[in-house]
Design an enzyme around this catalytic site. Structure first.
Site, short mmCIF file in Angstrom:
data_model
loop_
_atom_site.label_atom_id
_atom_site.label_comp_id
_atom_site.label_asym_id
_atom_site.label_seq_id
_atom_site.Cartn_x
_atom_site.Cartn_y
_atom_site.Cartn_z
N ASN A 109 0.87 -1.19 0.00
CA ASN A 109 0.00 0.00 0.00
C ASN A 109 0.90 1.23 0.00
OD1 ASN A 109 -1.80 2.07 0.53
ND2 ASN A 109 -2.15 1.48 2.67
N HIS B 70 -9.18 1.30 5.35
CA HIS B 70 -7.87 1.45 6.00
C HIS B 70 -8.02 2.38 7.20
CE1 HIS B 70 -3.70 2.56 6.68
NE2 HIS B 70 -3.37 1.47 6.02
C1 PEP Z 1 -0.45 0.08 6.15
O1 PEP Z 1 -0.49 1.21 5.74
O2 PEP Z 1 -1.41 -0.66 5.89
C2 PEP Z 1 0.70 -0.35 6.93
C3 PEP Z 1 0.66 -1.53 7.48
O3 PEP Z 1 1.76 0.51 7.03
P1 PEP Z 1 3.22 0.19 7.66
O4 PEP Z 1 3.68 -1.11 7.08
O5 PEP Z 1 4.07 1.35 7.26
O6 PEP Z 1 3.02 0.10 9.15
#
Ligand code: PEP
Length: 252
Positions: free
Chosen positions: A9, A96
């Protein structure tokens, strides 16, 4: 057969030339691996076309980071499931925690988006997870259960593989902190029980992936847990080497 999934993502990062470079580096890194895993990239809307073109003739799938629940009409700024499919997306992320938290997206909005997407043939990754405060109050299971039950309410799921649940403890996203594999597994097992109660045995095919500061050092322990079927990657997905290494470890 259920395949593990690694999804990147990119959030609100990457200008078009950066998206192009990152995609090309991921494609060549992944091409050198033997793996049996679903790989998804979720760039911002403005780079969907450029990433789509590069992904042609690869097995990597294109995902959007969000979607609206109507197909067309007077909804300024929104993008429908049909438009995402038209742009070459096979998947979309929904709910999200940044959208729930910063943009006020509620469980009922999340449900409408899931329903509209699946009806149009767009596969879904729905995100759930508790805040630090909720965890400290011992409410993790209660919060996640209510988010999952709301997401699944009245849902007709014909293809279990088209629906993924991402457990992402909010306190672990982008913070460098992450749930221990055992803590994550406990929540995943609870989610598995809920999907089993609703959809029966077929629900084993629903992937439950983990997100929250996943990186090359912690992916192996996480993926080895019984009910962790992959990962949603934020920060570590903005670097081709680390994303490809995560795919390699998860796919082995
Ligand atoms: C996300 O945005 O879904 C996420 C898990 O970010 P990170 O891996 O940076 O914690």
């Amino acid at each position: 057969m259920k395949r593990n999934m690694i999804a990147g993502n990119w959030k609100m990062n990457m200008l078009r030339h950066e998206a192009s470079e990152l995609t090309q580096n991921i494609i060549s890194g992944v091409a050198a691996l033997t793996h049996d895993i679903d790989i998804l990239l979720a760039p911002p809307y403005t780079s969907l076309d450029i990433v789509r073109e590069l992904l042609n003739n690869t097995e990597i799938k294109l995902a959007a980071q969000d979607v609206f629940w109507e197909d067309r009409g007077a909804y300024t700024g929104e993008i429908s499931p049909a438009m995402l499919i038209d742009a070459g997306c096979e998947w979309t992320i929904i709910g999200h925690s940044e959208r729930r938290g910063i943009l006020g997206e509620t469980d009922s909005v999340v449900r409408k988006k899931i329903k509209a997407s699946l009806e149009d043939g767009l596969n879904v990754i729905v995100c759930v997870g508790e805040t630090l405060e909720q965890r400290e109050e011992g409410k993790t299971i209660q919060i996640v259960t209510s988010q999952v039950e709301s997401a699944l309410k009245d849902l007709e799921l014909n293809d279990m593989a088209s629906f993924v649940i991402a457990y992402e403890p909010i306190w672990a996203i982008g913070t460098g902190k992450n749930a221990t594999p055992e803590e994550a597994e406990h929540v995943h097992a609870t989610i598995r029980e809920i999907t089993g109660n609703i959809f029966g045995q077929d629900s084993e095919l629903i992937r439950i992936i983990y997100g929250g500061s996943v990186n090359v050092d912690n992916i192996e322990e996480l993926i080895n847990m019984d009910n962790i079927d992959g990962a949603l990657i934020g920060g570590a997905g903005l670097n081709a080497d680390s994303f490809v290494s995560i795919v390699k470890i998860a796919g082995e």
